[in-house]
Scaffold this motif. Structure first.
Motif, PDB file in Angstrom:
ATOM      1  N   TYR A  41       0.049  10.889   6.430  1.00  0.00           N
ATOM      2  CA  TYR A  41       0.928  11.832   5.844  1.00  0.00           C
ATOM      3  C   TYR A  41       2.082  12.153   6.914  1.00  0.00           C
ATOM      4  O   TYR A  41       1.882  12.997   7.560  1.00  0.00           O
ATOM      5  CB  TYR A  41       0.754  12.864   4.950  1.00  0.00           C
ATOM      6  N   ILE A  42       3.337  11.308   6.377  1.00  0.00           N
ATOM      7  CA  ILE A  42       4.390  12.429   7.510  1.00  0.00           C
ATOM      8  C   ILE A  42       5.009  12.741   6.537  1.00  0.00           C
ATOM      9  O   ILE A  42       6.279  11.699   5.928  1.00  0.00           O
ATOM     10  CB  ILE A  42       4.524  10.693   8.392  1.00  0.00           C
ATOM     11  N   PRO A  43       6.141  13.501   6.505  1.00  0.00           N
ATOM     12  CA  PRO A  43       7.462  14.476   6.313  1.00  0.00           C
ATOM     13  C   PRO A  43       8.573  13.807   5.773  1.00  0.00           C
ATOM     14  O   PRO A  43       8.286  13.154   7.137  1.00  0.00           O
ATOM     15  CB  PRO A  43       6.994  15.291   6.965  1.00  0.00           C
ATOM     16  N   MET A  44       8.804  13.372   4.629  1.00  0.00           N
ATOM     17  CA  MET A  44      10.057  12.514   4.948  1.00  0.00           C
ATOM     18  C   MET A  44      11.054  13.006   4.648  1.00  0.00           C
ATOM     19  O   MET A  44      11.051  14.694   4.475  1.00  0.00           O
ATOM     20  CB  MET A  44       9.675  11.795   3.241  1.00  0.00           C
ATOM     21  N   LEU A  45      11.941  12.330   5.514  1.00  0.00           N
ATOM     22  CA  LEU A  45      13.370  13.163   5.145  1.00  0.00           C
ATOM     23  C   LEU A  45      13.752  13.506   3.874  1.00  0.00           C
ATOM     24  O   LEU A  45      13.901  12.199   3.112  1.00  0.00           O
ATOM     25  CB  LEU A  45      14.214  12.363   6.253  1.00  0.00           C
ATOM     26  N   THR A  46      14.753  14.278   3.556  1.00  0.00           N
ATOM     27  CA  THR A  46      15.094  14.759   2.403  1.00  0.00           C
ATOM     28  C   THR A  46      16.611  14.921   1.954  1.00  0.00           C
ATOM     29  O   THR A  46      17.229  14.294   1.361  1.00  0.00           O
ATOM     30  CB  THR A  46      14.039  16.436   1.585  1.00  0.00           C
ATOM     31  N   SER A  47      17.074  14.615   3.753  1.00  0.00           N
ATOM     32  CA  SER A  47      18.417  15.019   3.533  1.00  0.00           C
ATOM     33  C   SER A  47      19.111  13.465   3.515  1.00  0.00           C
ATOM     34  O   SER A  47      18.316  12.346   4.133  1.00  0.00           O
ATOM     35  CB  SER A  47      18.852  15.616   5.301  1.00  0.00           C
ATOM     36  N   SER A  48      19.661  13.010   3.369  1.00  0.00           N
ATOM     37  CA  SER A  48      21.073  11.805   2.995  1.00  0.00           C
ATOM     38  C   SER A  48      20.877  11.178   4.536  1.00  0.00           C
ATOM     39  O   SER A  48      21.793  12.531   5.266  1.00  0.00           O
ATOM     40  CB  SER A  48      22.241  11.494   2.575  1.00  0.00           C
ATOM     41  N   ILE A  49      20.359  10.788   5.072  1.00  0.00           N
ATOM     42  CA  ILE A  49      20.508   9.967   6.018  1.00  0.00           C
ATOM     43  C   ILE A  49      21.201   8.564   6.701  1.00  0.00           C
ATOM     44  O   ILE A  49      20.726   7.040   5.349  1.00  0.00           O
ATOM     45  CB  ILE A  49      19.880   9.917   6.909  1.00  0.00           C
ATOM     46  N   ARG A  72       3.528   7.505   2.624  1.00  0.00           N
ATOM     47  CA  ARG A  72       1.710   8.045   2.936  1.00  0.00           C
ATOM     48  C   ARG A  72       1.240   6.646   3.666  1.00  0.00           C
ATOM     49  O   ARG A  72       1.191   5.545   2.989  1.00  0.00           O
ATOM     50  CB  ARG A  72       0.796   8.429   1.927  1.00  0.00           C
ATOM     51  N   LEU A  73       0.585   6.499   5.150  1.00  0.00           N
ATOM     52  CA  LEU A  73       0.111   5.023   4.767  1.00  0.00           C
ATOM     53  C   LEU A  73      -1.508   4.981   5.504  1.00  0.00           C
ATOM     54  O   LEU A  73      -1.738   6.579   5.540  1.00  0.00           O
ATOM     55  CB  LEU A  73       0.722   5.227   7.040  1.00  0.00           C
ATOM     56  N   SER A  74      -1.970   4.633   5.122  1.00  0.00           N
ATOM     57  CA  SER A  74      -3.384   3.442   4.814  1.00  0.00           C
ATOM     58  C   SER A  74      -4.320   3.000   5.433  1.00  0.00           C
ATOM     59  O   SER A  74      -3.282   1.778   5.225  1.00  0.00           O
ATOM     60  CB  SER A  74      -4.080   3.916   3.054  1.00  0.00           C
ATOM     61  N   ILE A  75      -5.268   2.821   5.975  1.00  0.00           N
ATOM     62  CA  ILE A  75      -5.133   1.950   6.288  1.00  0.00           C
ATOM     63  C   ILE A  75      -6.870   1.623   6.271  1.00  0.00           C
ATOM     64  O   ILE A  75      -7.448   2.650   6.481  1.00  0.00           O
ATOM     65  CB  ILE A  75      -5.325   1.469   8.045  1.00  0.00           C
ATOM     66  N   SER A  76      -7.856   0.489   5.887  1.00  0.00           N
ATOM     67  CA  SER A  76      -8.854   0.353   5.169  1.00  0.00           C
ATOM     68  C   SER A  76      -9.464  -0.904   5.877  1.00  0.00           C
ATOM     69  O   SER A  76      -8.918  -1.508   5.942  1.00  0.00           O
ATOM     70  CB  SER A  76      -8.597   0.844   3.148  1.00  0.00           C
ATOM     71  N   ASP A  77     -11.254  -0.559   5.845  1.00  0.00           N
ATOM     72  CA  ASP A  77     -11.117  -2.191   5.909  1.00  0.00           C
ATOM     73  C   ASP A  77     -12.934  -1.683   4.533  1.00  0.00           C
ATOM     74  O   ASP A  77     -13.437  -0.871   5.187  1.00  0.00           O
ATOM     75  CB  ASP A  77     -11.730  -1.689   7.846  1.00  0.00           C
ATOM     76  N   THR A  78     -13.879  -3.208   5.431  1.00  0.00           N
ATOM     77  CA  THR A  78     -14.846  -3.001   4.234  1.00  0.00           C
ATOM     78  C   THR A  78     -15.937  -3.183   5.591  1.00  0.00           C
ATOM     79  O   THR A  78     -17.610  -4.115   5.027  1.00  0.00           O
ATOM     80  CB  THR A  78     -14.795  -4.173   3.705  1.00  0.00           C
ATOM     81  N   GLY A  79     -16.272  -2.991   7.114  1.00  0.00           N
ATOM     82  CA  GLY A  79     -16.948  -2.779   7.373  1.00  0.00           C
ATOM     83  C   GLY A  79     -18.142  -1.513   7.995  1.00  0.00           C
ATOM     84  O   GLY A  79     -18.341  -1.323   6.280  1.00  0.00           O
ATOM     85  N   CYS A  80     -18.986  -1.530   8.362  1.00  0.00           N
ATOM     86  CA  CYS A  80     -20.252  -0.647   8.794  1.00  0.00           C
ATOM     87  C   CYS A  80     -20.243   0.633   7.731  1.00  0.00           C
ATOM     88  O   CYS A  80     -20.530   0.803   7.470  1.00  0.00           O
ATOM     89  CB  CYS A  80     -20.780  -1.069  10.157  1.00  0.00           C
TER      90      CYS A  80
END
Length: 553
Positions: free
Chosen positions: A408-416, A343-351
């Motif tokens: 939200y980007i699905p995570m790889l479950t197999s070992s790479i 999960r990537l979240s980007i927040s600001d305190t703008g208008c």
């Protein structure tokens, strides 16, 4: 005369009179007959009598003698017209034309005056009837006026809506045409820039291989390569923008890209914008295109900056692992497929934004920015990238309370093994004869210098026509041809077609920095084995060459 009595009694002009008064009126009435299309009287004539229709019908016309004449109404049995002639001698306001043969009762003004002189009650009743008639007609007129006004208001509102929609469509069409033109220009620039990057990659990598790791210049050259890699990603974004880039999904750890973007933002944004990061270095890998993940973070961060540009504020970029399941769904998106996500979240305190705005921010060409500060495509592109990665995106915002985006980007479950590609140090070699064709001599020469140390015998031509003539003289001389696509005189795909026509088993690699005309189907039909997008690093090019040559054996 009994029938005439009832007609007079029912006429609104006389309906308030007593039976005695009706008899007095009936005594001065005269029965008249008119035939079809006959004119009873013309508008503008002085009135001298009124009429009550006994049988048949008449038409009431305005401007009867004019090409723009207008039929106002049709009067039938029991109706009265010309009544004001009994009150005054004003000109008639309409022309009366017989629609079908009609019998009328008429009363002259002179006869009516004699009746009024002998009865006060008739005068009073007539005045009341006139007053009621005027009031009724006035109310009817006002009702029609109100109805017309409402219809006009509705029509105006609809017209204004249609005009606004048309303006929006015209603006979107203009913007689309502008973006298409810019995309074409961007593709051409990307082609030239990729050629330059190709030379930078090639010579830097060859020099780095000759430089001992203890040399102070070794790290400098590595930084040059890193910068070239970033430039390559930027060019890939330009190609994606111009619809020529392909999505290259690969195992990726987003935290490294996120940290790079944070570092870039800190050095480029003003001091009034404070940047905080909360990036989990243990985030799992995902299948993603590095340049597009970089684009997501940059686009949303740029929006956050614009929201705080005037008053300043704090931007926070966070990255963590999260597991979505049916029992504990995400508070941001309720229809997510259960499973592990980054999960990537980007927040600001703008208008901040209202709910109505947040519902539209992913629409193409919709923007809250002022003229010249945005195209309305940034978040639409972000939304498209996230969906193409099988991910989810949501936004929370309130006026005055800032905004936060969740991706939200699905995570790889197999070992790479993410380091496997980087650790491949062995470069495949060979002894075959290779022909390089590129109209830019620095690139052709650089490829020669890159491949000859690997054991290949390399010859290059800067003209596709010269290359074709050489091949026609010695068709068995070369084991492989690497040709540029965009060349004057004869393009790379045309050259490949001519070479394969001479020798069907000849493997050809097409190399380009930009292409909108070559497709995989067309490539296979011509006989091209591989399409390489510039710039390509030495190890990758060596691997492709070796795979193609060994597949012939």
């Amino acid at each position: 005369m009994e029938n005439h009595f009832h007609f007079l009694k029912n006429a609104y002009f006389f309906r308030t009179l007593s039976d005695e008064d009706i008899v007095k009126i009936q005594a001065v009435c005269k029965e008249e007959q008119f035939n079809t299309n006959e004119i009873v009287f013309f508008e503008g004539d002085m009135g001298d009598r009124c009429f009550i229709i006994l049988k048949g019908s008449v038409e009431i016309w305005k401007d009867y003698n004019s090409p723009e004449r207008d039929m106002l109404a049709v009067y039938k049995s029991g109706q009265l017209f010309g009544e004001l002639a009994l009150i005054d001698q004003s000109p008639r306001g309409a022309t009366i034309v017989v629609r079908e043969s009609v019998n009328l009762l008429s009363i002259t003004r002179a006869d009516f005056d004699r009746v009024l002189a002998g009865s006060v009650t008739i005068s009073i009743s007539i005045m009341k009837s006139i007053s009621a008639m005027i009031r009724e007609q006035t109310e009817h007129f006002l009702d029609n006026l109100r109805t017309s006004k409402n219809r006009l208001s509705m029509a105006y509102a609809q017209l204004r809506k249609e005009v606004e929609e048309r303006k929006q469509l015209e603006a979107q069409l203009l913007q689309a045409q502008k973006m298409e033109s810019i995309g074409t220009l961007a593709g051409g620039i990307a082609h030239d820039f990729n050629n330059i990057l190709f030379i930078i990659f090639g010579y830097t990598q060859m020099t780095l291989e000759m430089m001992p790791e203890t040399s102070p210049f070794h790290n400098n050259l590595k930084e040059v390569l890193n910068a070239a890699e970033r430039a390559k990603s930027l060019v890939q974004q330009i190609l994606t923008f111009s619809r020529q880039g392909s999505q290259e999904l690969q195992p990726l750890q987003i935290q490294f890209i996120a940290k790079e973007v944070v570092k870039m933002l800190k050095s480029s944004l003003p001091a009034s914008i404070k940047i905080k990061q909360n990036i989990d270095t243990n985030c799992g890998p995902v299948m993603a295109d590095p340049s597009q993940i970089h684009q997501i973070i940059m686009n949303i961060s740029t929006n956050a900056y614009h929201a705080m540009e005037e008053k300043g504020g704090t931007m926070e970029i966070s990255l963590d692992n999260i597991n979505i399941n049916i029992q504990s769904p995400s508070e941001d998106i309720h229809n997510m497929i259960p499973g592990p996500y980054v999960r990537l979240s980007i927040s600001d305190t703008g208008c901040g934004m209202t709910r109505e705005l947040t519902e539209r921010i992913f629409d193409p060409y919709f923007t809250t920015k002022t003229q010249g500060k945005g195209t309305g495509l940034g978040l639409s592109i972000v939304h498209g990238i996230v969906k193409s990665h099988s991910g989810y995106i949501s936004v929370k915002s309130e006026p005055g309370a800032g905004t936060i985006f969740y991706i939200y980007i699905p995570m790889l479950t197999s070992s790479i093994d993410l380091t496997q590609k980087a650790s491949e140090k062995s470069v495949p070699t060979g002894k075959e004869q290779i022909l390089i064709v590129d109209d830019e001599q620095p690139i052709a020469k650089m490829l020669q210098k890159m491949l000859e140390p690997l054991g290949y015998n390399v010859e290059y031509k800067t003209s596709s026509m010269e290359a074709l003539l050489e091949f026609e003289k010695h068709p068995e001389k070369f084991d492989l041809v690497i040709t540029d696509l965009n060349m004057p005189g004869m393009t790379g795909d045309e050259l490949a077609k001519a070479l394969v026509r001479i020798r069907s088993d000849l493997p050809v690699i097409l190399c380009t920095g930009f292409s909108e005309i070559i497709t995989e189907e067309k490539m296979k039909a011509i006989g091209i084995r591989e399409l390489i997008m510039k710039p390509v690093v030495k190890n990758e090019l060596a691997r492709i060459i070796r795979n193609i040559l060994e597949s012939r054996e």
